[in-house]
Design a protein around this motif. Structure first.
Motif, short mmCIF file in Angstrom:
data_model
loop_
_atom_site.label_atom_id
_atom_site.label_comp_id
_atom_site.label_asym_id
_atom_site.label_seq_id
_atom_site.Cartn_x
_atom_site.Cartn_y
_atom_site.Cartn_z
N ILE A 281 0.82 -1.21 0.00
CA ILE A 281 0.00 0.00 0.00
C ILE A 281 0.86 1.26 0.00
N ARG A 282 2.08 1.16 0.53
CA ARG A 282 2.96 2.34 0.58
C ARG A 282 3.36 2.79 -0.82
N VAL A 308 -5.77 -0.50 -6.84
CA VAL A 308 -6.37 -1.28 -5.76
C VAL A 308 -5.26 -2.03 -5.03
N ARG A 309 -5.30 -1.97 -3.69
CA ARG A 309 -4.37 -2.78 -2.90
C ARG A 309 -4.90 -4.21 -2.92
N SER A 310 -4.13 -5.11 -3.55
CA SER A 310 -4.61 -6.46 -3.76
C SER A 310 -3.44 -7.43 -3.81
N ASP A 311 -3.69 -8.66 -3.42
CA ASP A 311 -2.67 -9.71 -3.44
C ASP A 311 -2.98 -10.67 -4.59
N ASN A 312 -2.10 -10.72 -5.57
CA ASN A 312 -2.37 -11.56 -6.74
C ASN A 312 -2.39 -13.04 -6.40
N ALA A 313 -1.79 -13.43 -5.27
CA ALA A 313 -1.79 -14.83 -4.87
C ALA A 313 -3.19 -15.33 -4.53
N VAL A 355 -7.28 -9.38 14.18
CA VAL A 355 -7.35 -7.93 14.06
C VAL A 355 -8.60 -7.44 14.79
N VAL A 356 -8.40 -6.42 15.64
CA VAL A 356 -9.52 -5.84 16.38
C VAL A 356 -10.48 -5.18 15.39
N GLU A 357 -11.76 -5.32 15.62
CA GLU A 357 -12.78 -4.85 14.69
C GLU A 357 -12.62 -3.38 14.34
N GLU A 358 -12.34 -2.52 15.33
CA GLU A 358 -12.27 -1.08 15.05
C GLU A 358 -11.02 -0.70 14.25
N LEU A 359 -10.08 -1.63 14.11
CA LEU A 359 -8.86 -1.34 13.35
C LEU A 359 -8.86 -1.96 11.95
N ARG A 360 -9.91 -2.68 11.63
CA ARG A 360 -9.93 -3.40 10.35
C ARG A 360 -9.91 -2.47 9.13
N ASN A 362 -8.36 0.37 8.50
CA ASN A 362 -7.03 0.85 8.08
C ASN A 362 -5.95 -0.21 8.26
N HIS A 363 -6.35 -1.43 8.52
CA HIS A 363 -5.35 -2.48 8.77
C HIS A 363 -4.63 -2.89 7.50
N ILE A 364 -3.31 -3.00 7.59
CA ILE A 364 -2.48 -3.51 6.49
C ILE A 364 -2.06 -4.92 6.85
#
Length: 515
Positions: A281-282, A308-313, A355-360, A362-364
């Motif tokens: 994402i950076r 789009v931030r995406s993982d091709n795998a 991952v805590v729900e409130e952080l999802r 912006n979570h990387i």
């Protein structure tokens, strides 16, 4: 001829077909030669191209008739297009052939159109790899004085530029095999007397490849862009890849390893609708508001791409109905671990923390190493899923020049057909291959495991030839004599450089305190 073949095919012209025949060059030789002589019918009624009188004309009124010089000028590896009036093994043979052409009905028709009093002209002498004095070049021009050009001679920007090419034998690096002078600039009489392997005369229809420092290509140079990274693809190769992918106006293109967007920018310049994905994402966000992928597109007045931030795998998990064909071309430079290693979503821990729900929002997600074998397998699977029938996948993969079989060691897919594989050498041992594949079969979701297992024909043995290139280079370098001494010198230079930077920072800090 791979790029030329792809560009011609884009406009419905088949190389080596009756409408586009490859003629034999004068004086056969085993060495590579920088010329290709093509023959086209004089009258091409109903075809999608025509020979344009004079220079390239993009504003053709007839949309079904595209100037042939425009088509060829799209090729990055084609330097110029010449309407051939004469050819021979020697200058005398070329002059005789030109006279015969000038007396033919087609020759008279073309000559009359380009020899009027309002048509300025000049004759350029190009002695490939050799040097001749101005007097010697003038004598060569005089051999063609039977062409009665009525217009004014104009050395800069004439209406018509004619060229005589004297071809000498060259090696793969473009150096003359039999130079006229030695390293001390002494004349080698034996080589001076050596005849050429071909002489050509004709009219320049248009310029294709624009060399460094001149013309439109220079404005797209990496050094002129606002946002760059260590793996940004150079502009020239990016445009070549767009030709392999037959990217044109209105087509949909994606780069699943977009990085800083250098390849995607070339696709946008071709007029395509562009999308790009990356796991980092950076890189997608860039360094600042004025240094990111979109700022590069804005710099050239292009519509911004969809990023789009995406993982091709796990492409099939990111998108709903991932098996639906969407793209006309996929053009990409996958990460293969020389400058930047590949990563995919995952954790090294057996039981990662949730991952805590409130952080999802912006979570990387965490990432882990992504082997080259899996990178290529997932790329081909994604291409087979998302390309339209006949769509093209173009990618770059590193390999060594020896002990590599295109048939056995390149990744394969049941739904994709290999069209071109071109090798670009970096050293005597290492290079990269620009691979072009075309979708020829429908993708069956139920056969995914079967597709993935058949990507590498010889399994791990084939995959290993394209993997761990950096480690192999280091191992080979360590075996060379003097490696330890050179490594110690480089280490010492790095140490001094770090100390100099620290000293410079201290000086600035002292000045700030005094101020």
């Amino acid at each position: 001829n791979a790029e030329l073949e792809s560009v011609l095919d884009l406009f419905g012209i088949k190389l080596s077909s009756p409408d586009c025949q490859i003629l034999t060059l004068p004086t056969s030789t085993e060495r590579a030669r920088p010329f290709l002589v093509l023959s086209f019918p004089h009258n091409l009624k109903g075809k999608r191209f025509r020979l344009q009188d004079g220079k390239c004309d993009d504003q053709s009124q007839d949309q079904d008739q595209i100037p042939f010089s425009n088509i060829i000028s799209r090729c990055i590896l084609v330097r110029s297009v010449i309407e051939l009036w004469g050819v021979g093994k020697t200058l005398s043979d070329c002059v005789a052939c030109s006279k015969k052409w000038n007396e033919s009905s087609i020759g008279k028709e073309i000559f009359e159109k380009n020899s009027g009093i309002d048509k300025s002209w000049k004759i350029t002498i190009h002695t490939l790899g050799t040097k001749y004095t101005r007097l010697e070049q003038d004598n060569m021009r005089l051999r063609f004085r039977f062409f009665d050009f009525k217009g004014q001679v104009k050395m800069e920007d004439p209406t018509n530029e004619f060229i005589m090419i004297r071809e000498a034998e060259i090696d793969v690096l473009g150096n003359v095999v039999h130079p006229q002078q030695d390293c001390n600039k002494k004349i080698i009489q034996e080589n001076v007397a050596r005849p050429p392997i071909g002489v050509y005369f004709g009219r320049i229809l248009g310029q294709g490849r624009l060399v460094k420092g001149r013309g439109a290509m220079e404005q797209y140079s990496l050094k002129r862009r606002a946002y760059l990274g260590p793996t940004s693809m150079d502009a020239e190769l990016s445009f070549i890849m767009t030709n392999f992918g037959q990217v044109e106006k209105g087509k949909c293109v994606i780069d699943p390893f977009v990085g800083t967007g250098s390849i995607l920018l070339s696709c946008a310049i071709r007029g395509a609708y562009c999308s790009g994905t990356d796991i980092d994402i950076r890189v997608l966000r860039g360094r600042s508001e004025h240094e990111n992928i979109r700022s590069n597109f804005l710099q050239f007045g292009l519509p911004r791409p969809e990023l789009v931030r995406s993982d091709n795998a796990i492409y099939h998990r990111h998108y709903q109905r991932s098996e639906v064909p969407l793209y006309d071309a996929i053009v990409t430079d996958p990460p293969y671990g020389i400058r930047a290693g590949a990563r995919k979503t995952g954790s090294k821990l057996e039981t990662p923390k949730p991952v805590v729900e409130e952080l999802r929002h912006n979570h990387i997600a965490q990432t882990k190493p992504y082997s080259v074998a899996d990178v290529m397998a997932d790329l081909l699977d994604m291409a087979a899923r998302t390309l339209v029938m006949g769509g093209r996948l173009v990618y770059v993969i590193p390999s060594f020049s020896i002990n590599f079989s295109i048939e056995d060691d390149l990744p394969q897919h049941t739904c994709l057909e290999l069209i071109h594989c071109c090798y670009q050498s970096f050293t005597s041992e290492l290079g990269r291959r620009i691979v072009t594949m075309k979708k020829v079969g429908d993708y069956e979701e139920t056969h995914q495991e079967e597709y993935l297992s058949a990507v590498w024909k010889n399994g791990a043995e084939s995959a290993e030839k394209c993997a761990n290139i950096r480690d192999k280079l280091l191992e080979a370098a360590k075996k060379k004599p003097g490696y330890q001494q050179k490594a110690a010198i480089r280490k010492e230079k790095r140490r001094k450089s770090r100390e100099a930077k620290k000293l410079s920072k201290r000086k600035f800090a002292t000045l700030d305190q005094k101020g």
